[in-house]
Design an enzyme around this catalytic site. Structure first.
Site, PDB file in Angstrom:
ATOM      1  N   HIS A   1       0.834  -1.221   0.000  1.00 34.14           N
ATOM      2  CA  HIS A   1       0.000   0.000   0.000  1.00 34.14           C
ATOM      3  C   HIS A   1       0.862   1.263   0.000  1.00 34.14           C
ATOM      4  O   HIS A   1       0.420   2.313   0.470  1.00 34.14           O
ATOM      5  CB  HIS A   1      -0.943   0.042   1.208  1.00 34.14           C
ATOM      6  CG  HIS A   1      -1.696  -1.230   1.449  1.00 34.14           C
ATOM      7  ND1 HIS A   1      -2.964  -1.459   0.959  1.00 34.14           N
ATOM      8  CD2 HIS A   1      -1.335  -2.357   2.108  1.00 34.14           C
ATOM      9  CE1 HIS A   1      -3.360  -2.673   1.322  1.00 34.14           C
ATOM     10  NE2 HIS A   1      -2.382  -3.243   2.012  1.00 34.14           N
TER      11      HIS A   1
ATOM     12  N   SER B   1      15.593  21.671 -15.794  1.00 33.40           N
ATOM     13  CA  SER B   1      14.402  22.473 -16.043  1.00 33.40           C
ATOM     14  C   SER B   1      14.835  23.748 -16.759  1.00 33.40           C
ATOM     15  O   SER B   1      15.935  24.249 -16.532  1.00 33.40           O
ATOM     16  CB  SER B   1      13.734  22.819 -14.708  1.00 33.40           C
ATOM     17  OG  SER B   1      12.976  24.006 -14.838  1.00 33.40           O
TER      18      SER B   1
ATOM     19  N   LYS C   1      16.709  21.900 -10.537  1.00 38.71           N
ATOM     20  CA  LYS C   1      16.007  20.662 -10.882  1.00 38.71           C
ATOM     21  C   LYS C   1      16.851  19.662 -11.650  1.00 38.71           C
ATOM     22  O   LYS C   1      17.688  20.014 -12.466  1.00 38.71           O
ATOM     23  CB  LYS C   1      14.766  20.968 -11.757  1.00 38.71           C
ATOM     24  CG  LYS C   1      13.653  21.686 -11.062  1.00 38.71           C
ATOM     25  CD  LYS C   1      12.893  20.826 -10.055  1.00 38.71           C
ATOM     26  CE  LYS C   1      12.158  19.672 -10.683  1.00 38.71           C
ATOM     27  NZ  LYS C   1      10.969  20.117 -11.413  1.00 38.71           N
TER      28      LYS C   1
ATOM     29  N   GLU D   1       9.867   8.635 -16.788  1.00 37.31           N
ATOM     30  CA  GLU D   1       8.566   9.277 -17.024  1.00 37.31           C
ATOM     31  C   GLU D   1       8.079   9.001 -18.449  1.00 37.31           C
ATOM     32  O   GLU D   1       6.912   8.719 -18.686  1.00 37.31           O
ATOM     33  CB  GLU D   1       8.673  10.785 -16.811  1.00 37.31           C
ATOM     34  CG  GLU D   1       8.849  11.182 -15.363  1.00 37.31           C
ATOM     35  CD  GLU D   1       9.025  12.680 -15.215  1.00 37.31           C
ATOM     36  OE1 GLU D   1       8.102  13.342 -14.724  1.00 37.31           O
ATOM     37  OE2 GLU D   1      10.090  13.203 -15.605  1.00 37.31           O
TER      38      GLU D   1
END
Ligand code: ARG
Length: 478
Positions: free
Chosen positions: A175, A296, A302, A309
Site C-alpha cells: 500500500h 528544467s 532541478k 517518465e
C-alpha cells in the site's frame, strides 16, 4: 487527409501493369480522386516492409522457377531485378510516391520498369493478400528477436545492480506504506522474473508468427502449380497455414504480440514509477547521473527523471494499439478486408515503442542511476517495519500469533505517542509487556537480522537472495 500531414507526392503514373484510368485492370476507366488516392495509400508507412517484401518475392520467384511455371532463367532474372531494387533502396534511390499505393505495388512497378514484360510474371499465383501477411510475419519475427535481445540487455543491467547490492537493504512496501525491510537485490530480482516471463511469452508468440500464409493467394488458393513448402522453406518458416481463408484473415499473431508487448510495458512502467519515487527528495534512494537526467528550463536546481517518465507515458501507446487491433478485427467477415491495412502502423509503433523503452531503461540501470546505501540504511532503521518480527519473536516462544500481534500493536501505539522507536525501548519495558522477552530482543529486531531471518524459499533472506542471484546469472549469462 488534411494537407498539414505530409504524404508522398501524388503522381499520375499508373500502378503496375495498368494501361488505363487509375491503372487497375481494363475494367477501370477513370483515375482515383486524389484525396481518395491519398486515403487509400499505405506506402507512407508500409515501405517499412521493403526488405521483407523483397525477400518474399525472391522466394516466390525461385519457387515459380523450380515448379516450371517460369521459363528457364526467368527466376534468376527476377531475383536479380529484385536485388537491384534492394541496392537502389540502400542508395536512397528508391523512393516510390503515393501513386504506387503500397510497397507491394511499388516493388512490382519498379521490377517492370527494370525487366519489361518479365516483371509482369512475378505476381503469378500470388495475391497481395497472402503477400502482405507474409511480409508482416517476416518483419515481426525479426523484431521479436530484437526485443528478446533488448530484454536480455535490460535484465543484465538489473542483475549487475542487484549483484552490487546483495547486501544493501531497502524498505519494502505494501500500500506504499513501509511494511518490512528487504534486500535491494531481492527487489531488483523481482523485475528480472517479470522480464523472463516476458521473454517466454514472446517466444511463444513467435511460434504463431512463424507460419507461412504464402500460396493462399487471394483467399482460395490458386490453380497455378505452386509449391507452398518450397517458399516456406526458403523463408525459413517453421510451418504453413493449413487453410487458405485462415491464412489471409489471421491477425491473431499481431494481437498476441501486442498483448505480450503490453506486459513488457506494464513491467517497465511499474519500475519507472519506482525510480521516479526513489529519485524524489522525499525518498532520495537513488541519485540520477547526468547521463539520463534533464534539467528544467526555469528552475536551476532541478534534475528530472525524464527517462522513466517517458517510458511510463509511452506504455499507453502499446495498450492502445492492442485495443485498436482487437476492435479493428472483431467484425470482419472472412477473408481479407482492407481494414487489415490498419494493423501495420500499430505493429510498427508497438515494436518501436517497446524496443526504445527497453533500451532507455537498460541505459538508465547501466549508467543513469546510483543507489544511495547510506540513505537506504537510514530509512530501514528509523521506522516500525520490524514490528512483525517482534510478534514472530513471541511466536517462536509459544505465544499464539494473534495474541502477539495485539500486544505489539499496543506497543507501537505507545512508542508513537512517546516519539521513540522499538529499538530504543529498554529491556524492562519489553518484559513488562511479556515475560518471554529477553536481552536478545534488540538484536532480533535489527534490520539486517530481520532480513536475514526470512529464510523461507523465495524470501528475502540473504542466503535465499544469493541463490537467486546465482540462478539469474546462469539464466542471463549462460
Ligand atoms: N496495402 C494492403 C494492406 O496493407 C495490401 C493488401 C491489399 N490487398 C487488397 N486486396 N487490396 O493490407
Amino acid at each position: 487527409m488534411a494537407a498539414e500531414f505530409p504524404q508522398p507526392a501524388a503522381s499520375s503514373a499508373p500502378p503496375p501493369g495498368g494501361s488505363s484510368g487509375g491503372g487497375w485492370s481494363d475494367r477501370f476507366e477513370q483515375g482515383l480522386h486524389p484525396a481518395i488516392e491519398r486515403f487509400n495509400a499505405s506506402i507512407g508507412f508500409d515501405i517499412t516492409l521493403l526488405q521483407e517484401d523483397l525477400d518474399g518475392s525472391i522466394a516466390h520467384a525461385r519457387m515459380l522457377g523450380a515448379c516450371g511455371v517460369l521459363e528457364p532463367g526467368e527466376a534468376e532474372r527476377l531475383e536479380q531485378g529484385l536485388e537491384t531494387i534492394r541496392s537502389e533502396a540502400a542508395a536512397g534511390a528508391f523512393r516510390p510516391g503515393i501513386e504506387a499505393e503500397d510497397v507491394h505495388f511499388a516493388v512490382e512497378r519498379r521490377l517492370i520498369d527494370l525487366l519489361g514484360p518479365l516483371g509482369k510474371k512475378l505476381h503469378t499465383g500470388r495475391s497481395r493478400n497472402d503477400q502482405v501477411g507474409t511480409d508482416l510475419r517476416l518483419w515481426l519475427r525479426r523484431r521479436i528477436d530484437a526485443i528478446d535481445a533488448a530484454l536480455l540487455r535490460f535484465e543484465r543491467a538489473l542483475l549487475a545492480q542487484a549483484e552490487t547490492h546483495a547486501d544493501t537493504l531497502i524498505p519494502g512496501y505494501t500500500h506504499l506504506q513501509r511494511a518490512q525491510p528487504v534486500c535491494l537485490a531481492h527487489h531488483l530480482l523481482a523485475y528480472i522474473e517479470m522480464g523472463e516471463r516476458d521473454r517466454a511469452r514472446l517466444a511463444d508468440v513467435r511460434r504463431r508468427v512463424d507460419i507461412c500464409p504464402l500460396g493462399a493467394a487471394a483467399l482460395a488458393g490458386t490453380p497455378v502449380p505452386i509449391d507452398r513448402r518450397h517458399t516456406a522453406a526458403t523463408l525459413e518458416f517453421a510451418s504453413l497455414y493449413a487453410n487458405s481463408l485462415d491464412a489471409v484473415s489471421d491477425r491473431d499473431f499481431a494481437v498476441e504480440f501486442m498483448a505480450a508487448a503490453s506486459l513488457v510495458m506494464v513491467h517497465l512502467s511499474r519500475l519507472s514509477e519506482e525510480v521516479i519515487l526513489w529519485a524524489s527528495e522525499e525518498f532520495a534512494f537513488v541519485a540520477l547521473t547526468d547521463r539520463c537526467a534533464t534539467g528544467s528550463s526555469l528552475m536551476p536546481q532541478k534534475k528530472n527523471p525524464d527517462v522513466p517518465e517517458l517510458v511510463r507515458g509511452k506504455s499507453g501507446r502499446v495498450f492502445g494499439h492492442l485495443m485498436g487491433l482487437l476492435t479493428m478485427i472483431k467484425g470482419l467477415p472472412l477473408a481479407y478486408n482492407k481494414d487489415f491495412q490498419e494493423d501495420k502502423e500499430a505493429v510498427f509503433d508497438g515494436v518501436r515503442t517497446c524496443l526504445d523503452s527497453l533500451e532507455a531503461m537498460a541505459i538508465l540501470f547501466e549508467e543513469g542511476l546510483v543507489f544511495r546505501p547510506e540513505r537506504l540504511e537510514e530509512a530501514v532503521a528509523a521506522d516500525f517495519s520490524n514490528a512483525t518480527d517482534v510478534a514472530d519473536y513471541l511466536v517462536a516462544r509459544g505465544v499464539p500469533f494473534r495474541e502477539a500481534y495485539q500486544l505489539v500493536g499496543g506497543l507501537v501505539k505507545g512508542c508513537l505517542r512517546e516519539g521513540v522507536l522499538l529499538r530504543d525501548l529498554p529491556l524492562e519495558r519489553w518484559q513488562a509487556l511479556h515475560p518471554d522477552f529477553e536481552a536478545d530482543i534488540h538484536a532480533a529486531i535489527a534490520p539486517r537480522q530481520v532480513v536475514a531471518a526470512r529464510r523461507s524459499e523465495g524470501g528475502t533472506g540473504f542466503e535465499q537472495v544469493l541463490g537467486q542471484l546465482a540462478l539469474a546469472r546462469k539464466r542471463l549469462h549462460g
